[in-house]
Design a protein around this motif. Structure first.
Motif, PDB file in Angstrom:
ATOM      1  N   LEU A 188      24.816  46.357  29.194  1.00 44.75           N
ATOM      2  CA  LEU A 188      24.811  44.840  29.917  1.00 44.75           C
ATOM      3  C   LEU A 188      26.097  44.289  30.131  1.00 44.75           C
ATOM      4  O   LEU A 188      27.068  44.420  28.977  1.00 44.75           O
ATOM      5  N   MET A 189      26.322  43.697  31.364  1.00 47.07           N
ATOM      6  CA  MET A 189      27.456  42.824  31.330  1.00 47.07           C
ATOM      7  C   MET A 189      26.943  41.456  31.644  1.00 47.07           C
ATOM      8  O   MET A 189      26.433  41.065  32.211  1.00 47.07           O
ATOM      9  N   HIS A 190      28.040  40.787  30.632  1.00 45.93           N
ATOM     10  CA  HIS A 190      27.870  39.065  30.495  1.00 45.93           C
ATOM     11  C   HIS A 190      28.748  38.620  31.448  1.00 45.93           C
ATOM     12  O   HIS A 190      29.789  38.633  31.169  1.00 45.93           O
ATOM     13  N   PHE A 191      28.226  37.568  32.046  1.00 47.53           N
ATOM     14  CA  PHE A 191      29.175  36.807  33.143  1.00 47.53           C
ATOM     15  C   PHE A 191      28.867  35.297  32.652  1.00 47.53           C
ATOM     16  O   PHE A 191      27.882  34.997  32.267  1.00 47.53           O
ATOM     17  N   LEU A 192      30.033  34.510  32.797  1.00 50.73           N
ATOM     18  CA  LEU A 192      29.928  33.111  32.419  1.00 50.73           C
ATOM     19  C   LEU A 192      29.206  32.133  33.184  1.00 50.73           C
ATOM     20  O   LEU A 192      28.626  31.219  33.198  1.00 50.73           O
ATOM     21  N   ASN A 193      29.548  32.687  34.756  1.00 51.02           N
ATOM     22  CA  ASN A 193      28.950  32.021  35.985  1.00 51.02           C
ATOM     23  C   ASN A 193      28.754  32.698  36.945  1.00 51.02           C
ATOM     24  O   ASN A 193      29.244  34.040  36.998  1.00 51.02           O
ATOM     25  N   GLU A 194      28.013  32.314  38.098  1.00 53.25           N
ATOM     26  CA  GLU A 194      27.812  33.135  39.150  1.00 53.25           C
ATOM     27  C   GLU A 194      29.241  33.710  40.002  1.00 53.25           C
ATOM     28  O   GLU A 194      29.235  34.780  40.681  1.00 53.25           O
ATOM     29  N   THR A 195      30.238  32.549  40.180  1.00 51.94           N
ATOM     30  CA  THR A 195      31.545  33.046  40.401  1.00 51.94           C
ATOM     31  C   THR A 195      32.194  33.908  39.826  1.00 51.94           C
ATOM     32  O   THR A 195      32.716  34.757  40.614  1.00 51.94           O
ATOM     33  N   GLU A 196      32.092  34.162  38.604  1.00 58.67           N
ATOM     34  CA  GLU A 196      32.739  35.270  37.996  1.00 58.67           C
ATOM     35  C   GLU A 196      32.040  36.521  38.274  1.00 58.67           C
ATOM     36  O   GLU A 196      32.505  37.691  38.572  1.00 58.67           O
ATOM     37  N   LYS A 197      30.637  36.767  38.414  1.00 59.74           N
ATOM     38  CA  LYS A 197      29.972  37.442  38.712  1.00 59.74           C
ATOM     39  C   LYS A 197      30.229  38.382  40.095  1.00 59.74           C
ATOM     40  O   LYS A 197      30.533  39.387  40.462  1.00 59.74           O
ATOM     41  N   ASN A 198      30.408  37.372  41.278  1.00 61.55           N
ATOM     42  CA  ASN A 198      30.802  37.638  42.423  1.00 61.55           C
ATOM     43  C   ASN A 198      32.187  38.197  42.487  1.00 61.55           C
ATOM     44  O   ASN A 198      32.380  39.057  43.477  1.00 61.55           O
ATOM     45  N   GLU A 199      32.921  37.858  41.854  1.00 62.12           N
ATOM     46  CA  GLU A 199      34.501  38.102  41.983  1.00 62.12           C
ATOM     47  C   GLU A 199      34.451  39.471  41.040  1.00 62.12           C
ATOM     48  O   GLU A 199      35.474  40.287  41.617  1.00 62.12           O
ATOM     49  N   ALA A 200      33.936  39.850  39.965  1.00 64.07           N
ATOM     50  CA  ALA A 200      34.164  40.928  39.286  1.00 64.07           C
ATOM     51  C   ALA A 200      33.355  42.061  40.195  1.00 64.07           C
ATOM     52  O   ALA A 200      33.844  43.240  39.974  1.00 64.07           O
ATOM     53  N   SER A 201      32.413  41.866  40.927  1.00 64.62           N
ATOM     54  CA  SER A 201      31.521  42.776  41.566  1.00 64.62           C
ATOM     55  C   SER A 201      32.600  43.603  42.569  1.00 64.62           C
ATOM     56  O   SER A 201      32.082  44.464  43.160  1.00 64.62           O
ATOM     57  N   LYS A 202      33.614  42.913  43.022  1.00 65.21           N
ATOM     58  CA  LYS A 202      34.613  43.687  43.907  1.00 65.21           C
ATOM     59  C   LYS A 202      35.181  44.776  43.305  1.00 65.21           C
ATOM     60  O   LYS A 202      35.818  45.620  43.840  1.00 65.21           O
ATOM     61  N   PHE A 203      35.228  44.754  41.550  1.00 68.63           N
ATOM     62  CA  PHE A 203      36.123  45.650  41.097  1.00 68.63           C
ATOM     63  C   PHE A 203      34.998  46.817  40.160  1.00 68.63           C
ATOM     64  O   PHE A 203      35.639  47.716  39.759  1.00 68.63           O
ATOM     65  N   ILE A 204      34.088  46.195  40.106  1.00 68.68           N
ATOM     66  CA  ILE A 204      32.862  47.210  39.141  1.00 68.68           C
ATOM     67  C   ILE A 204      31.684  47.223  40.078  1.00 68.68           C
ATOM     68  O   ILE A 204      31.307  46.188  40.574  1.00 68.68           O
ATOM     69  N   ASN A 205      30.835  48.247  39.759  1.00 68.11           N
ATOM     70  CA  ASN A 205      29.797  48.503  40.496  1.00 68.11           C
ATOM     71  C   ASN A 205      28.674  47.909  39.709  1.00 68.11           C
ATOM     72  O   ASN A 205      28.224  48.567  38.850  1.00 68.11           O
ATOM     73  N   LEU A 206      28.024  46.664  39.966  1.00 68.01           N
ATOM     74  CA  LEU A 206      27.114  46.223  39.348  1.00 68.01           C
ATOM     75  C   LEU A 206      25.668  46.623  39.648  1.00 68.01           C
ATOM     76  O   LEU A 206      24.668  46.428  39.012  1.00 68.01           O
ATOM     77  N   ASN A 207      25.659  47.523  40.639  1.00 69.57           N
ATOM     78  CA  ASN A 207      24.367  48.214  41.178  1.00 69.57           C
ATOM     79  C   ASN A 207      23.842  49.278  39.944  1.00 69.57           C
ATOM     80  O   ASN A 207      22.881  49.548  39.859  1.00 69.57           O
ATOM     81  N   LYS A 208      25.015  49.620  38.947  1.00 65.86           N
ATOM     82  CA  LYS A 208      24.600  50.534  38.170  1.00 65.86           C
ATOM     83  C   LYS A 208      24.869  49.864  36.783  1.00 65.86           C
ATOM     84  O   LYS A 208      24.462  50.748  35.714  1.00 65.86           O
TER      85      LYS A 208
END
Length: 273
Positions: free
Chosen positions: A42-62
């Motif tokens: 599981l990956m824990h994000f603090l907010n939606e913005t962090e999730k969206n920005e991090a998704s550019k560098f890691i594959n959240l589909n997996k």
């Protein structure tokens, strides 16, 4: 690698601002450990913005993920104010370039120019010798010794309550924040906040009386919002209960006391929310 269930909390380390610092090193780190990262339960994000920005560098589909903000025990914070006649604005946090702490003297300088003398900026937090000297030199250069006070960092709730007791408002002109605890502590203490949009604090018209968000990163804009609180300082003590109630409703630790353990139990059982 050992198949032990793992939850990763990024806490802002893969957002756009952080990735711009030492980008090449971080990029190759992510590439080298790609398989390990994708094995997180599981990956824990603090907010939606962090999730969206991090998704550019890691594959959240997996990778399964959850969004949970920082919460605090709001019951520990008091909303009292002592009888000091000086209007005090608090900067509370690390003194580094990310927090944009060197803007504080620029804001204080506007008060000096406008001959408003019963105002003081209180700066509390850890600083390296280099950053501490930068701040002191700027205060000296602008001749703001009577407008800005620097104090050592504090940690205990008793120290924080003593500090907030003498404070009228909180300021944080950060260039980037994952999810500031200091903002939430200030609101839990019944103090209005003036913060940058990069602090990513959710707000709407219902809390405009005590949460002011600056969009342009100009010292003048911070001054204009602070002076509004300064001009109605007598009303702030009546507003404090409303501010604390907002904190209790929106980021009290009670909100996650039940949810957080279930997230970790589901991780152990390989189930996800």
């Amino acid at each position: 690698s050992l198949a032990i269930p793992c939850i990763c909390t990024l806490h802002g380390n893969l957002n756009a601002w952080s990735m711009r610092k030492n980008f090449v090193i971080k990029y190759f780190f992510l590439l080298f450990f790609k398989k390990t990262i994708s094995s997180f339960d599981l990956m824990h994000f603090l907010n939606e913005t962090e999730k969206n920005e991090a998704s550019k560098f890691i594959n959240l589909n997996k990778i399964k993920h959850t969004i949970q903000q920082n919460c605090i025990d709001t019951s520990q914070y008091k909303i009292t104010r002592n009888n000091n006649s000086v209007f005090k604005i608090l900067f509370f946090g690390r003194l580094d370039m990310k927090k944009n702490f060197l803007m504080i003297p620029d804001i204080a300088s506007i008060f000096k120019t406008n001959h408003i003398k019963d105002v003081k900026f209180v700066i509390v937090g850890y600083a390296t010798t280099k950053d501490f000297n930068k701040l002191k030199n700027k205060i000296k250069k602008l001749k703001l010794e009577s407008f800005v006070e620097i104090r050592n960092s504090i940690n205990t709730i008793e120290q924080k309550n003593t500090l907030f007791e003498e404070i009228d408002a909180f300021i944080l002109p950060s260039k980037d924040e994952a999810d500031s605890i200091a903002i939430k502590e200030s609101l839990a203490s019944g103090k209005p906040v003036i913060i940058s949009k990069e602090c990513k604090l959710n707000s709407d018209e219902s809390c405009h009386d005590f949460i002011r968000i600056i969009n342009d990163n100009l010292a003048q804009s911070y001054y204009e919002e602070i002076i509004k609180f300064y001009n109605k300082r007598d009303e702030l003590k009546f507003l404090s209960q409303k501010i604390q109630h907002y904190a209790q409703k929106n980021f009290s630790i009670d909100l996650i006391n039940k949810k957080l353990p279930s997230i970790y139990l589901n991780c152990i059982n390989h189930k996800h929310v």
